[in-house]
Design a protein around this motif. Structure first.
Motif, PDB file in Angstrom:
ATOM      1  N   CYS A   1      13.433  -5.644   0.644  1.00 16.76           N
ATOM      2  CA  CYS A   1      12.760  -4.360   0.786  1.00 16.76           C
ATOM      3  C   CYS A   1      11.951  -4.413   2.073  1.00 16.76           C
ATOM      4  O   CYS A   1      11.168  -5.332   2.264  1.00 16.76           O
ATOM      5  CB  CYS A   1      11.837  -4.088  -0.399  1.00 16.76           C
ATOM      6  SG  CYS A   1      10.859  -2.594  -0.151  1.00 16.76           S
ATOM      7  N   ARG A   2      12.169  -3.420   2.957  1.00 17.58           N
ATOM      8  CA  ARG A   2      11.463  -3.423   4.246  1.00 17.58           C
ATOM      9  C   ARG A   2      10.165  -2.618   4.176  1.00 17.58           C
ATOM     10  O   ARG A   2       9.462  -2.518   5.156  1.00 17.58           O
ATOM     11  CB  ARG A   2      12.361  -2.852   5.345  1.00 17.58           C
ATOM     12  CG  ARG A   2      13.614  -3.665   5.615  1.00 17.58           C
ATOM     13  CD  ARG A   2      13.338  -4.979   6.333  1.00 17.58           C
ATOM     14  NE  ARG A   2      12.938  -6.041   5.428  1.00 17.58           N
ATOM     15  CZ  ARG A   2      13.102  -7.328   5.633  1.00 17.58           C
ATOM     16  NH1 ARG A   2      13.683  -7.754   6.726  1.00 17.58           N
ATOM     17  NH2 ARG A   2      12.675  -8.229   4.782  1.00 17.58           N
ATOM     18  N   CYS A   3       9.870  -1.991   3.043  1.00 20.36           N
ATOM     19  CA  CYS A   3       8.699  -1.108   2.981  1.00 20.36           C
ATOM     20  C   CYS A   3       7.539  -1.641   2.143  1.00 20.36           C
ATOM     21  O   CYS A   3       6.412  -1.676   2.592  1.00 20.36           O
ATOM     22  CB  CYS A   3       9.071   0.252   2.406  1.00 20.36           C
ATOM     23  SG  CYS A   3      10.385   1.111   3.261  1.00 20.36           S
ATOM     24  N   THR A   4       7.815  -2.033   0.917  1.00 19.48           N
ATOM     25  CA  THR A   4       6.725  -2.196  -0.058  1.00 19.48           C
ATOM     26  C   THR A   4       5.953  -3.501   0.040  1.00 19.48           C
ATOM     27  O   THR A   4       4.848  -3.591  -0.479  1.00 19.48           O
ATOM     28  CB  THR A   4       7.265  -2.146  -1.497  1.00 19.48           C
ATOM     29  OG1 THR A   4       8.173  -3.245  -1.666  1.00 19.48           O
ATOM     30  CG2 THR A   4       7.983  -0.843  -1.776  1.00 19.48           C
TER      31      THR A   4
ATOM     32  N   LEU B   1       8.343   1.826  -4.737  1.00 23.45           N
ATOM     33  CA  LEU B   1       9.243   2.216  -3.646  1.00 23.45           C
ATOM     34  C   LEU B   1       8.516   3.097  -2.646  1.00 23.45           C
ATOM     35  O   LEU B   1       7.528   3.751  -2.974  1.00 23.45           O
ATOM     36  CB  LEU B   1      10.470   2.975  -4.172  1.00 23.45           C
ATOM     37  CG  LEU B   1      10.258   4.369  -4.765  1.00 23.45           C
ATOM     38  CD1 LEU B   1      11.485   5.210  -4.583  1.00 23.45           C
ATOM     39  CD2 LEU B   1       9.888   4.253  -6.239  1.00 23.45           C
ATOM     40  N   GLN B   2       9.024   3.033  -1.409  1.00 25.12           N
ATOM     41  CA  GLN B   2       8.553   3.967  -0.391  1.00 25.12           C
ATOM     42  C   GLN B   2       9.750   4.794   0.088  1.00 25.12           C
ATOM     43  O   GLN B   2       9.955   5.903  -0.361  1.00 25.12           O
ATOM     44  CB  GLN B   2       7.843   3.220   0.741  1.00 25.12           C
ATOM     45  CG  GLN B   2       6.479   2.692   0.271  1.00 25.12           C
ATOM     46  CD  GLN B   2       5.766   1.876   1.326  1.00 25.12           C
ATOM     47  OE1 GLN B   2       5.930   2.104   2.519  1.00 25.12           O
ATOM     48  NE2 GLN B   2       4.970   0.922   0.895  1.00 25.12           N
ATOM     49  N   CYS B   3      10.583   4.224   0.961  1.00 23.80           N
ATOM     50  CA  CYS B   3      11.747   5.010   1.408  1.00 23.80           C
ATOM     51  C   CYS B   3      12.808   5.100   0.317  1.00 23.80           C
ATOM     52  O   CYS B   3      13.585   6.039   0.278  1.00 23.80           O
ATOM     53  CB  CYS B   3      12.350   4.415   2.682  1.00 23.80           C
ATOM     54  SG  CYS B   3      13.396   2.974   2.415  1.00 23.80           S
ATOM     55  N   GLY B   4      12.869   4.087  -0.560  1.00 20.98           N
ATOM     56  CA  GLY B   4      13.793   4.124  -1.686  1.00 20.98           C
ATOM     57  C   GLY B   4      15.190   3.593  -1.407  1.00 20.98           C
ATOM     58  O   GLY B   4      16.025   3.571  -2.311  1.00 20.98           O
ATOM     59  N   PHE B   5      15.426   3.151  -0.178  1.00 14.90           N
ATOM     60  CA  PHE B   5      16.782   2.688   0.138  1.00 14.90           C
ATOM     61  C   PHE B   5      17.180   1.482  -0.714  1.00 14.90           C
ATOM     62  O   PHE B   5      18.301   1.374  -1.183  1.00 14.90           O
ATOM     63  CB  PHE B   5      16.917   2.338   1.635  1.00 14.90           C
ATOM     64  CG  PHE B   5      18.327   2.036   2.021  1.00 14.90           C
ATOM     65  CD1 PHE B   5      19.224   3.066   2.287  1.00 14.90           C
ATOM     66  CD2 PHE B   5      18.789   0.726   2.077  1.00 14.90           C
ATOM     67  CE1 PHE B   5      20.544   2.799   2.605  1.00 14.90           C
ATOM     68  CE2 PHE B   5      20.118   0.453   2.396  1.00 14.90           C
ATOM     69  CZ  PHE B   5      20.991   1.490   2.667  1.00 14.90           C
ATOM     70  N   CYS B   6      16.222   0.598  -0.932  1.00 14.98           N
ATOM     71  CA  CYS B   6      16.528  -0.641  -1.643  1.00 14.98           C
ATOM     72  C   CYS B   6      16.510  -0.471  -3.165  1.00 14.98           C
ATOM     73  O   CYS B   6      16.958  -1.350  -3.889  1.00 14.98           O
ATOM     74  CB  CYS B   6      15.502  -1.717  -1.263  1.00 14.98           C
ATOM     75  SG  CYS B   6      13.832  -1.327  -1.875  1.00 14.98           S
TER      76      CYS B   6
HETATM   77  S1  FES Z   1      11.382   1.077  -0.331  1.00 13.68           S
HETATM   78 FE1  FES Z   1      12.154   1.148   1.687  1.00 13.68          FE
HETATM   79  S2  FES Z   1      13.387  -0.619   1.733  1.00 13.68           S
HETATM   80 FE2  FES Z   1      12.412  -0.801  -0.145  1.00 13.68          FE
END
Ligand code: FES
Ligand SMILES: Cc1cc2nc3c(=O)[nH]c(=O)nc-3n(C[C@H](O)[C@H](O)[C@H](O)COP(=O)(O)OP(=O)(O)OC[C@H]3O[C@@H](n4cnc5c(N)ncnc54)[C@H](O)[C@@H]3O)c2cc1C
Ligand code: FES
Lengths: 292, 162
Positions: free
Chosen positions: B137-140, B100-105
């Motif tokens: 997931c928009r980050c990983t 995870l990065q932002c953790g939203f997902c």
């Molecule tokens: S960690 Fe940011 S959307 Fe998945």
């Protein structure tokens, strides 16, 4: 966004549900898995004033073999169909279609009947049920009638269902011996609705000649599009790659796909040619294996 | 406003009773009525998977159910997994493998993947991929999430968890 207000009823029998539907008609909507209806309500594209929940009606959820037909209750969830041994054995085309429908979480809730009643032009089960010559049982408080799949779909999200009617079950003929099948589709991501797709059902006789051939496209027009006699010309002939190609080209020439945000008409036509050929080819390969 | 309906649900092994409007989504019920804000809401149209919870053990979208429909059912949310001091094996693997990065997902991924590992942690690459298919997931870029699931699965097999 959030849904508009509605009155909620959750009958426990089919009769109660049909009575409610007769009482409220156009004002009401039945909710099955809710996987298409709730998104529409969240965006206020649907604002029923009465919601009749079918989830407590146990009698609508089953898969059974009756004579030479599979009977699937309208409230049978996609995941049940996906994992069912009778389906895998007697309706392998349906089995193959299931994992292409949405995502696992949506298949845990969405229903067989809901998918058909919703009649999204991109829904796999519309073309699959037409290709398999399925029949649907529609019931109202006043009685019941059977409608063949190829007469059920009227247009985009429009079906033969009257405002007081429910789809209660689907009957699917058991696949005869030496039959092959295949479903091909193209979507942007694994679980998205397909930009175009094709379902094929074929059979070979003892001499390796085609004895039956059916090709039905979805997400090409507003309703499942049967290639009909363009493909039926294969019957009595050996299904060589060249012949399949020419048949699919003829079939594609008759299609009139439309543009939308997902794909242009031109791209859809290209997909119809490629996917139609692959579906027929793979169906014949499977029929040949079955025949041996 | 339509009539309020009484709902009794078992969430993470605790019983809750509330009166709600029929139009209240299960996702909003969990977040606002029960104050369990680990369940995230991204799209409210079934696409993103952030709101995934377990209903009677199966992963479902909580934005595509009404709270009244959960009456009498068992719900499990991400709060049922580990604590900050003692993470669940799957959470720990997400942490270690940079899942995870932002953790939203993340809550959605955890709740989608867990039933698959709990049914049988001896998973193939394909099973892992399928289990992740319904979450965005928009980050990983997904690779680290896949690595995390693999790591957790191996630990669960070794530890005889399931
Ligand atoms: S960690 Fe940011 S959307 Fe998945
Ligand atoms: C993100 C996402 C991706 C999806 N991708 C696909 C896909 O790739 N392919 C696909 O085929 N589907 C897809 N779907 C739709 C999914 O398969 C739905 O489950 C299905 O279309 C509707 O079934 P349901 O049981 O959820 O019906 P509901 O949403 O409950 O109902 C849909 C409509 O049908 C009516 N209805 C339901 N049951 C009956 C009945 N028994 N009698 C009369 N009317 C009835 C309802 O009143 C409503 O108008 C997707 C959905 C989402 C959210
Ligand atoms: S918020 Fe439910 S799937 Fe996106």
């Amino acid at each position: 966004m959030k849904p508009a207000s509605f009155e909620y009823v959750a009958p426990t029998t089919l009769d109660q549900a049909l009575e409610r539907l007769a009482e409220h008609g156009f004002e009401a909507k039945v909710i099955a898995g809710g996987q298409s209806l709730i998104p529409m309500m969240n965006f206020r594209l649907a604002q029923p004033s009465v919601l009749i929940d079918l989830n407590k009606i146990a009698e609508l959820s089953y898969i059974r073999l009756k004579d030479d037909e599979l009977r699937i209750g309208a409230m049978t969830r996609h995941v049940q169909v996906e994992r069912d041994a009778l389906i895998a054995r007697h309706a392998p085309l349906i089995h193959e279609a299931m994992t292409k429908i949405a995502t696992p979480q949506i298949r845990n809730r969405g229903t067989f009947g809901g998918s058909i009643a919703h009649a999204d032009p991109a829904a796999e089960l519309t073309a699959v049920t037409v290709a398999l010559d399925a029949r649907f049982r529609l019931q109202s408080a006043g009685g019941e009638r059977w409608v063949p799949a190829d007469e059920f779909f009227f247009g985009m999200f429009a079906t033969a269902l009257g405002p007081d009617e429910m789809l209660v079950e689907a009957a699917i003929p058991v696949a005869p011996e030496r039959t092959g099948y295949a479903l091909e589709e193209e979507a942007r991501r694994a679980h998205d609705f397909a930009m175009a797709g094709a379902a094929a059902v074929t059979a070979l006789d003892e001499g390796g000649k085609c004895s039956a051939a059916r090709l039905v496209y979805f997400s090409i027009g507003d309703v499942p599009t049967d290639a009909g006699d363009a493909v039926a010309v294969l019957i009595g002939k050996e299904p060589t790659p060249d012949l399949i190609q020419s048949v699919v080209d003829t079939a594609a020439d008759r299609l009139e796909p439309s543009d939308d945000i997902h794909a242009t008409a031109e791209f859809r036509l290209h997909l119809a040619r490629v996917l139609g050929r692959r579906a027929l080819q793979r169906a014949f390969e499977r029929a040949a294996v079955e025949a041996n | 406003m339509s009539e309020l309906i009484e709902v009794t649900v078992n969430v993470n092994s605790e019983e809750y009773r509330r009166s709600v409007e029929p139009r209240m989504l299960l996702s909003d019920f969990i977040r606002h009525e029960l104050s369990l804000s680990g369940t995230h809401v991204g799209c409210e149209q079934g696409v993103c998977g952030a709101c995934t919870i377990q209903l009677d053990g199966a992963a479902v979208r909580s934005c595509l159910m009404f709270a009244v429909q959960a009456d009498g059912h068992q719900i499990r949310t991400v709060e049922d997994l580990g604590t900050m001091d003692e993470l669940h094996t799957l959470q720990e693997a997400f942490w270690e493998a940079h899942g995870l990065q932002c953790g939203f997902c993340t809550p959605g991924f955890l709740m989608s993947i867990l039933p698959v590992l709990e049914e049988n942690p001896e998973v193939s690459e394909e099973t892992i991929q399928r289990a992740m298919e319904g979450n965005l997931c928009r980050c990983t870029g997904y690779q680290h999430i896949r690595d995390a699931v693999k790591q957790a699965a191996e630990k669960m097999v070794a530890g005889g968890e399931a």
